[in-house]
Scaffold this active site. Sequence first.
Site, mmCIF file in Angstrom:
data_model
loop_
_atom_site.group_PDB
_atom_site.id
_atom_site.type_symbol
_atom_site.label_atom_id
_atom_site.label_comp_id
_atom_site.label_asym_id
_atom_site.label_seq_id
_atom_site.Cartn_x
_atom_site.Cartn_y
_atom_site.Cartn_z
ATOM 1 N N GLU A 122 0.831 -1.205 0.000
ATOM 2 C CA GLU A 122 0.000 0.000 0.000
ATOM 3 C C GLU A 122 0.867 1.257 0.000
ATOM 4 O OE1 GLU A 122 -4.139 -0.512 1.357
ATOM 5 O OE2 GLU A 122 -3.158 -1.235 3.189
ATOM 6 N N GLU A 142 -4.699 -9.199 3.219
ATOM 7 C CA GLU A 142 -5.703 -8.855 4.228
ATOM 8 C C GLU A 142 -6.981 -9.699 4.163
ATOM 9 O OE1 GLU A 142 -3.099 -5.185 3.977
ATOM 10 O OE2 GLU A 142 -3.829 -6.749 2.628
#
Length: 268
Positions: A122, A142
């Site tokens: 990210e 995730e």
Amino acid sequence: MSAIILEKKGQQAWITLNRPESKNMLNGEAFVELADAWDEVRADDDIRVVVLTAAGEEDFCCGGDLGEVIPLWTGVRQPQNALEERLLADPTIPDRIMLKGEPLYKPVVAAINGRALGGGTELLQATDIRIAAEHAEFALPEPKHGIVPGAGSMVRLTRQLPWAHAMRILLGGEPVTAAEALAMGLVSEVVPLAELQGRAQYYADNICRQAPLALQAIKRTALETHTMPWADAFRFEMEQAAAVMMSADAREGPRAFREKRAPRFKGS
């Protein structure tokens, strides 16, 4: 030992994630120190380019150190130092480390020395030029843990990559290799680890030879117009171009060309 090292080298700022013994995961101290580093380079007019890298030879960043930060955020444990107290007191810090709250219009080069998992992948999406070591891997795992990559990836990745590539990373949770990331367009270049820092230095040096106001206007326009209607985007582009054309650097460039010398840009 600082979790984040900020080193200024003339017109360049090198930010190093410095927890190699913990896979360069971001703990409470790293959150605050990285937010401070971005703020410092944003405010320093002498800095023209940022290089983001990490210590060690295996991991760029394997995300947030959830074993440390989740208990802190949920109140299971109390802050152990002033930096952790700041993290609890300032809810903007998680967005600031991902350059979500306030954009950074100075170019950012990423030198990816190893695995970038979760928050590491990210964080890379907030950079501009990305050079990866051959053994680097990228993943957003995730969903495997019942959560989502909510530090920017669900918005940024589908705008930076073709839909099918972005969704493979977002939905699958499986790592992609450096070679696959290059083919997708997630990274700019793949090199042997021994050449990584040199390539990052090459890009940083080259950026420093360009006119800084022009580069910032280019990045600002690219970011701000990404979802604008075309007419509005072209209008914004012309506003940025006009502002740059009024600068001293815009006069220095043609003058240096006529005089057959390297331009001396001052960012004004």
